[in-house]
Design a protein around this motif. Structure first.
Motif, PDB file in Angstrom:
ATOM      1  N   ALA A   1      36.246 -53.887  40.058  1.00 58.13           N
ATOM      2  CA  ALA A   1      35.978 -52.572  40.625  1.00 58.13           C
ATOM      3  C   ALA A   1      37.227 -51.969  41.248  1.00 58.13           C
ATOM      4  CB  ALA A   1      34.872 -52.675  41.675  1.00 58.13           C
TER       5      ALA A   1
ATOM      6  N   TYR B   1      27.979 -50.993  37.600  1.00 57.79           N
ATOM      7  CA  TYR B   1      28.425 -49.891  38.448  1.00 57.79           C
ATOM      8  C   TYR B   1      29.173 -48.878  37.585  1.00 57.79           C
ATOM      9  CZ  TYR B   1      32.665 -52.867  38.570  1.00 57.79           C
ATOM     10  OH  TYR B   1      33.730 -53.664  38.235  1.00 57.79           O
TER      11      TYR B   1
ATOM     12  N   PHE C   1      29.027 -49.054  42.910  1.00 57.10           N
ATOM     13  CA  PHE C   1      29.682 -50.333  43.199  1.00 57.10           C
ATOM     14  C   PHE C   1      29.318 -50.805  44.600  1.00 57.10           C
ATOM     15  CE2 PHE C   1      33.453 -51.699  45.693  1.00 57.10           C
ATOM     16  CZ  PHE C   1      33.482 -53.027  45.314  1.00 57.10           C
TER      17      PHE C   1
ATOM     18  N   SER D   1      27.318 -54.109  45.646  1.00 59.47           N
ATOM     19  CA  SER D   1      27.987 -55.064  46.514  1.00 59.47           C
ATOM     20  C   SER D   1      27.039 -55.587  47.585  1.00 59.47           C
ATOM     21  CB  SER D   1      29.205 -54.403  47.179  1.00 59.47           C
ATOM     22  OG  SER D   1      29.734 -55.228  48.206  1.00 59.47           O
TER      23      SER D   1
END
Length: 294
Positions: A53, A107, A113, A117
């Motif tokens: 990411a 994501y 994202f 997470s």
């Protein structure tokens, strides 16, 4: 707002004591090397998640998503933590350490994202907590505890400071068994090296739950949905393809089971799952008093 494992995957296209007697008997046959490789499998996944990411979304992308600069900088620190966890566990395991797999994470931008997470960190906390009772070496247990508390800090920070939601679900975190966690992780794994030591865990079939309607897929009438939160698990019957669940606060796990007795829910009778349900609650809300059935 509620999410399930299937809802998270759609971004691309988841009362009795949780540690049931069945799970405890099965876990007793799992040695510390297996548990360390189980933990390393999860840490490899998290390590790849954050590195990928951060490589994909630069500071400008986070700014465009409405995040202040410190959000990406803190995520970079979390990424370093996960790399350290990998190095520590791999070092302890030596030649028998499992290697990273290949992954696909759903994501599409910094916001999705950050949402994922919080879910992965929550699963990580539940994984370490669920495995703790099976670790025999006290030194390994201390190391696992140190990683667990760090993952918990990650989850609380991401959920509250970044996503502006609650930093906890209630007075107790939720321990989850090996196969349930392995099933959640398997949703993001596309392949692993053939040289990796095979772990003695299995991935259950997928389970989805629609909180708006109560509809479930992956399970059938006559079976039950087990709801895990904190130190409790309770079962609810599936009727007409639906289940009536109580409103939970924060994050809870669901599995489908053929067992009505909540204290006996375990790997031998789980038929699908997990689904992850998140019900965000207001700051002024009071957590419901926990109930225990030992």
């Amino acid at each position: 707002m509620r999410f399930s494992t299937s809802t998270v995957l759609a971004l691309v296209s988841a009362c009795g004591v949780l540690a049931s007697p069945i799970e405890k008997r099965q876990a007793a046959a799992i040695d510390d090397t297996t548990i360390l490789n189980y933990a390393l499998t999860l840490e490899h996944l998290e390590n790849a998640f954050y590195k990928g990411a951060l490589e994909q979304f630069d500071a400008a992308a986070f700014a465009s998503a409405g995040f202040p600069p410190w959000v990406r900088e803190r995520f970079a620190q979390i990424s370093e933590h996960e790399s350290s966890h990998v190095a520590l566990l791999a070092g302890a395991l030596g030649d028998v350490a499992v290697q990273p797999c290949t992954y696909k994470f759903p994501y599409t931008d910094p916001k999705s994202f950050a949402a994922l997470s919080a879910i992965l960190e929550n699963v990580g906390v539940s994984a370490y907590l669920g495995a703790a009772a099976s670790i025999m070496d006290k030194e390994y247990l201390t190391v696992a505890g140190s990683i667990l508390t760090t993952e918990s800090r990650h989850q609380a920070w991401v959920s509250s400071a970044v996503n502006k939601n609650e930093g906890w679900s209630g007075p107790y975190d939720t321990p989850v068994g090996f196969n349930v966690v392995y099933s959640a992780a398997a949703a993001f794994i596309t392949g692993c090296p053939s040289t990796n030591t095979a772990l003695p865990f299995k991935a259950f079939p997928a389970l989805t739950y629609d909180a708006a309607t109560g509809a479930v897929t992956g399970a059938s009438d006559g079976q039950y949905i087990a709801l895990y939160q904190g130190l409790n698990v309770a079962t609810y019957p599936i009727q007409g393809g639906k289940v009536m669940l109580p409103t939970t606060q924060g994050t809870a796990y669901l599995t489908a089971t053929s067992e009505k007795n909540a204290t006996l829910v375990g790997d031998a009778n789980i038929v699908a799952g997990p689904a992850i349900v998140i019900n965000h609650f207001k700051a002024e809300a009071s957590n419901p008093a926990p109930s225990f059935a030992y």
